[in-house]
Design an enzyme around this catalytic site. Structure first.
Site, mmCIF file in Angstrom:
data_model
loop_
_atom_site.group_PDB
_atom_site.id
_atom_site.type_symbol
_atom_site.label_atom_id
_atom_site.label_comp_id
_atom_site.label_asym_id
_atom_site.label_seq_id
_atom_site.Cartn_x
_atom_site.Cartn_y
_atom_site.Cartn_z
ATOM 1 N N LYS A 126 0.962 -0.936 -0.074
ATOM 2 C CA LYS A 126 -0.415 -0.099 0.084
ATOM 3 C C LYS A 126 0.862 1.436 0.147
ATOM 4 O O LYS A 126 1.954 1.241 0.811
ATOM 5 C CB LYS A 126 -0.975 0.047 1.618
ATOM 6 C CG LYS A 126 -1.851 1.205 0.887
ATOM 7 C CD LYS A 126 -3.553 0.113 0.628
ATOM 8 C CE LYS A 126 -4.223 0.943 0.162
ATOM 9 N NZ LYS A 126 -5.625 0.445 -0.517
ATOM 10 N N ASP A 166 -7.022 4.364 -4.585
ATOM 11 C CA ASP A 166 -7.766 4.132 -3.517
ATOM 12 C C ASP A 166 -8.454 5.468 -3.197
ATOM 13 O O ASP A 166 -8.435 6.370 -3.951
ATOM 14 C CB ASP A 166 -6.448 3.657 -2.558
ATOM 15 C CG ASP A 166 -7.548 3.056 -0.570
ATOM 16 O OD1 ASP A 166 -8.093 2.387 -0.132
ATOM 17 O OD2 ASP A 166 -7.178 4.193 0.433
HETATM 18 P P1 NDP Z 1 -12.761 7.690 -2.659
HETATM 19 O O1 NDP Z 1 -12.552 9.150 -2.398
HETATM 20 O O2 NDP Z 1 -13.610 7.755 -3.827
HETATM 21 O O3 NDP Z 1 -13.683 8.091 -2.025
HETATM 22 C C1 NDP Z 1 -13.799 8.151 -0.570
HETATM 23 C C2 NDP Z 1 -15.192 8.437 0.211
HETATM 24 O O4 NDP Z 1 -15.243 8.223 1.893
HETATM 25 C C3 NDP Z 1 -15.592 9.868 -0.216
HETATM 26 O O5 NDP Z 1 -17.489 10.066 -0.066
HETATM 27 C C4 NDP Z 1 -14.750 10.835 1.107
HETATM 28 O O6 NDP Z 1 -15.600 11.903 2.003
HETATM 29 C C5 NDP Z 1 -14.853 9.720 1.954
HETATM 30 N N1 NDP Z 1 -14.298 9.835 3.175
HETATM 31 C C6 NDP Z 1 -12.597 9.847 3.170
HETATM 32 N N2 NDP Z 1 -12.518 10.126 4.279
HETATM 33 C C7 NDP Z 1 -13.527 10.178 5.381
HETATM 34 C C8 NDP Z 1 -13.602 10.060 6.857
HETATM 35 N N3 NDP Z 1 -12.516 10.438 7.218
HETATM 36 N N4 NDP Z 1 -14.158 10.822 7.218
HETATM 37 C C9 NDP Z 1 -15.960 10.902 6.191
HETATM 38 N N5 NDP Z 1 -15.532 10.388 5.513
HETATM 39 C C10 NDP Z 1 -14.748 10.186 4.278
HETATM 40 O O7 NDP Z 1 -12.412 6.513 -2.615
HETATM 41 P P2 NDP Z 1 -12.781 4.607 -2.659
HETATM 42 O O8 NDP Z 1 -14.389 4.939 -2.446
HETATM 43 O O9 NDP Z 1 -12.305 4.181 -3.756
HETATM 44 O O10 NDP Z 1 -11.918 4.302 -1.217
HETATM 45 C C11 NDP Z 1 -13.491 4.334 -0.171
HETATM 46 C C12 NDP Z 1 -12.972 3.476 1.027
HETATM 47 O O11 NDP Z 1 -13.002 2.396 0.773
HETATM 48 C C13 NDP Z 1 -11.684 3.272 1.992
HETATM 49 O O12 NDP Z 1 -11.535 2.465 3.106
HETATM 50 C C14 NDP Z 1 -10.820 2.325 1.065
HETATM 51 O O13 NDP Z 1 -9.380 1.809 1.147
HETATM 52 C C15 NDP Z 1 -11.666 1.310 0.546
HETATM 53 N N6 NDP Z 1 -11.141 0.595 -0.848
HETATM 54 C C16 NDP Z 1 -11.145 0.671 -2.081
HETATM 55 C C17 NDP Z 1 -11.163 0.442 -2.847
HETATM 56 C C18 NDP Z 1 -11.432 1.295 -4.510
HETATM 57 O O14 NDP Z 1 -11.060 -0.252 -5.368
HETATM 58 N N7 NDP Z 1 -11.091 1.917 -4.984
HETATM 59 C C19 NDP Z 1 -10.599 -0.724 -2.786
HETATM 60 C C20 NDP Z 1 -10.986 -1.539 -1.483
HETATM 61 C C21 NDP Z 1 -11.046 -0.976 -0.152
HETATM 62 P P3 NDP Z 1 -14.756 13.325 1.373
HETATM 63 O O15 NDP Z 1 -15.172 13.501 -0.271
HETATM 64 O O16 NDP Z 1 -15.605 14.407 1.944
HETATM 65 O O17 NDP Z 1 -13.347 12.938 1.729
HETATM 66 O O1 2IT Z 2 -7.516 -1.806 -1.079
HETATM 67 C C1 2IT Z 2 -7.948 -2.295 -1.444
HETATM 68 O O2 2IT Z 2 -8.077 -3.187 -2.050
HETATM 69 C C2 2IT Z 2 -7.381 -1.497 -3.160
HETATM 70 N N1 2IT Z 2 -7.329 -0.291 -2.927
HETATM 71 C C3 2IT Z 2 -6.990 -1.758 -3.884
HETATM 72 C C4 2IT Z 2 -6.181 -2.418 -4.584
HETATM 73 C C5 2IT Z 2 -5.615 -3.071 -6.029
HETATM 74 O O3 2IT Z 2 -4.645 -2.762 -6.509
HETATM 75 O O4 2IT Z 2 -6.653 -2.704 -7.081
#
Ligand code: NDP
Ligand code: 2IT
Length: 447
Positions: A126, A166
């Site tokens: 990561k 992420d």
């Molecule tokens: P994005 O940046 O697309 O979206 C993040 C969302 O979460 C936004 O709505 C953001 O709001 C909100 N957020 C972030 N930080 C906070 C906080 N401290 N408190 C409240 N809301 C918050 O990210 P993703 O959707 O990609 O990621 C979301 C989660 O999913 C994370 O935990 C990530 O690690 C996990 N994840 C993502 C993957 C991927 O493929 N993208 C894969 C597996 C897991 P704001 O705009 O106000 O910051």
């Molecule tokens: O938390 C996660 O699994 C991710 N942000 C996606 C990682 C990836 O390599 O697609």
């Protein structure tokens, strides 16, 4: 048993006492995996878990860049290369002001187990930066991404370490990062996943984490002869994972009531339907606005400032924003309101006390390392397509994603079923993820 766990955690705390999120993730794993190790001679006495909590490598570097006013900005960049026993390091990059070594080590540690569960040959890593993308122009984002990659490129490669997105890193950022990598190395390779469709990306990768999470929730509900259809679903976040979780819930006949961001949440009792979701996608992905703006277009909905959505009545809850966003009190409120299923789209969104409350009530609860693994699994499928120099159709990728989520569900059930038949998906995911990595580490010796 308690002694073994305590002795292990004392050692980990001594070395990492200043890293609360990392310790939280390790504690969760240790409490389920150490009892398994103690019962299995091949793993006992080999300090495998102690080796797994120490990153193989942690890289930290300066990122300096020039903002639109001509001022020089300095951020810190990282890559945590946690474990490469079963494949090249693989995991996302997070750009958020809260990023530090503790956050990235917790995410990298979780990633090792998650990637192992996917059935694909990927180690865990990561990375990211404390850079805050909010309010930055496209040019600033480009300059930052280029500066970040001008250092990171030395440490990664298609057979070494393959980053992805992420929080704060989506297709736009992956594009800028890929452009600089390609220029510096003078080669077009699958060194990042989440690429755009015309330059090596995989269909369904943008959707995969959210879709996969709902496929997993559906699998859990099926064990109770139930399904998403007709369910009231509350979702936190409004980014990549939340948007596509909402889309899949709608496709499967559920009703989506909430979305959120770090300023608060919106609740729409009429349901966030396909048209409203398209509005949210435009708002968040193109205009880069705030979720509060939803109520300006849909006045029947309400914006609740500074709160998470867990007080709203629902059948199914999908936390898809960030770590520790769902606490013990929230869990109790969800249970009191009749919630029967919680499936984590984010990484470690529920605190340990919240998980304990779900387990005590014996509801369906899936930890992120199992239920959000669809994202990285589809990244693995993107790597395969890049190696083949070939592209699969939407249907092909989606059906592979579905199959992988179903296999993960099966592994969790195999290792997580309690004597009374209740499936502890936390235990199941941790042990199933551990076994594959531990076997590879044993085979490869002390390296
Ligand atoms: P994005 O940046 O697309 O979206 C993040 C969302 O979460 C936004 O709505 C953001 O709001 C909100 N957020 C972030 N930080 C906070 C906080 N401290 N408190 C409240 N809301 C918050 O990210 P993703 O959707 O990609 O990621 C979301 C989660 O999913 C994370 O935990 C990530 O690690 C996990 N994840 C993502 C993957 C991927 O493929 N993208 C894969 C597996 C897991 P704001 O705009 O106000 O910051
Ligand atoms: O938390 C996660 O699994 C991710 N942000 C996606 C990682 C990836 O390599 O697609």
């Amino acid at each position: 048993m308690k002694q073994n766990i305590k002795a292990f955690l004392d050692q980990v705390r001594k070395r990492n006492g200043h890293e609360p999120e990392f310790l939280q993730a390790v504690e969760e794993v240790a409490e389920t995996v150490i009892p398994y190790i103690v019962k299995h001679d091949i793993y006992y006495g080999k300090n495998i878990l102690l080796r797994m909590v120490e990153p193989e490598r942690l890289i930290s570097f300066r990122v300096s860049w020039v903002d639109d006013r001509g001022e020089i900005q300095v951020n810190r960049g990282y890559r945590v290369q946690m474990n490469s026993a079963i494949g090249p390091y693989k995991g996302g990059l997070r750009f958020h002001p809260t990023v530090n070594a503790s956050i990235l080590k917790f995410l990298a540690f979780e990633q090792v187990f998650k990637n192992s569960l996917t059935t694909l040959p990927m180690g865990g890593g990561k990375g990211g930066s404390d850079f805050d993308p909010k309010g930055k122009s496209d040019n600033e984002i480009m300059r930052f991404c280029h500066a970040f990659m001008s250092e990171l490129f030395r440490y990664i490669g298609p057979n070494t370490d393959v980053p992805a997105g992420d929080i704060g890193v989506g297709t736009r950022e992956i594009g800028f990062l890929f452009g600089m990598y390609k220029k510096l190395r003078n080669e077009f390779t699958g060194v990042l996943t989440g690429k755009g469709m015309s330059w090596g990306g995989s269909l369904i990768r943008p959707e995969a984490t959210g879709y996969g999470n709902v496929y997993f929730a559906q699998k859990m509900l099926e064990t109770k002869n139930d399904s998403i259809e007709g369910k009231n679903v509350i979702i936190s976040g409004s980014g990549n994972v939340a948007q596509y979780a909402a889309e899949k819930v709608l496709q499967l006949g559920g009703k989506v009531l909430t979305l959120s961001d770090s300023s608060g949440y919106i609740v729409d009792e009429d349901g966030i339907d396909t048209d409203k979701l398209a509005f949210v996608m435009e708002l968040k992905n193109v205009k880069r606005g705030r979720i509060s703006e939803y109520v300006e277009s849909y006045p029947n909905a309400k914006f609740v400032e500074g709160k998470t959505p867990w007080g709203e009545k629902c059948d199914v809850a999908l936390p898809c924003a960030t770590q520790n966003e769902l606490q013990e009190d929230d869990a109790k409120t969800l249970l009191k309101n009749g919630c029967i299923c919680v499936s984590e789209g984010a990484n470690m969104p529920s605190t340990k006390a919240a998980i304990a409350a779900f387990h005590k009530a014996k509801i369906l609860f899936a930890p992120g390392k199992a239920s959000n693994a669809g994202g990285v699994a589809t990244s693995g499928l993107e790597m395969t397509q890049n190696s083949l120099r070939f592209k699969w159709s939407r249907e092909e990728v989606d059906s592979k994603l579905k199959e992988i989520m179903s296999d993960i569900h099966k592994s969790c059930t195999e290792y997580g079923k309690d004597d009374d038949g209740y499936v502890d998906y936390v235990k199941g995911a941790n042990i199933a993820g551990f076994v594959k990595v531990a076997d590879a580490m044993l085979a490869q010796g002390i390296v």
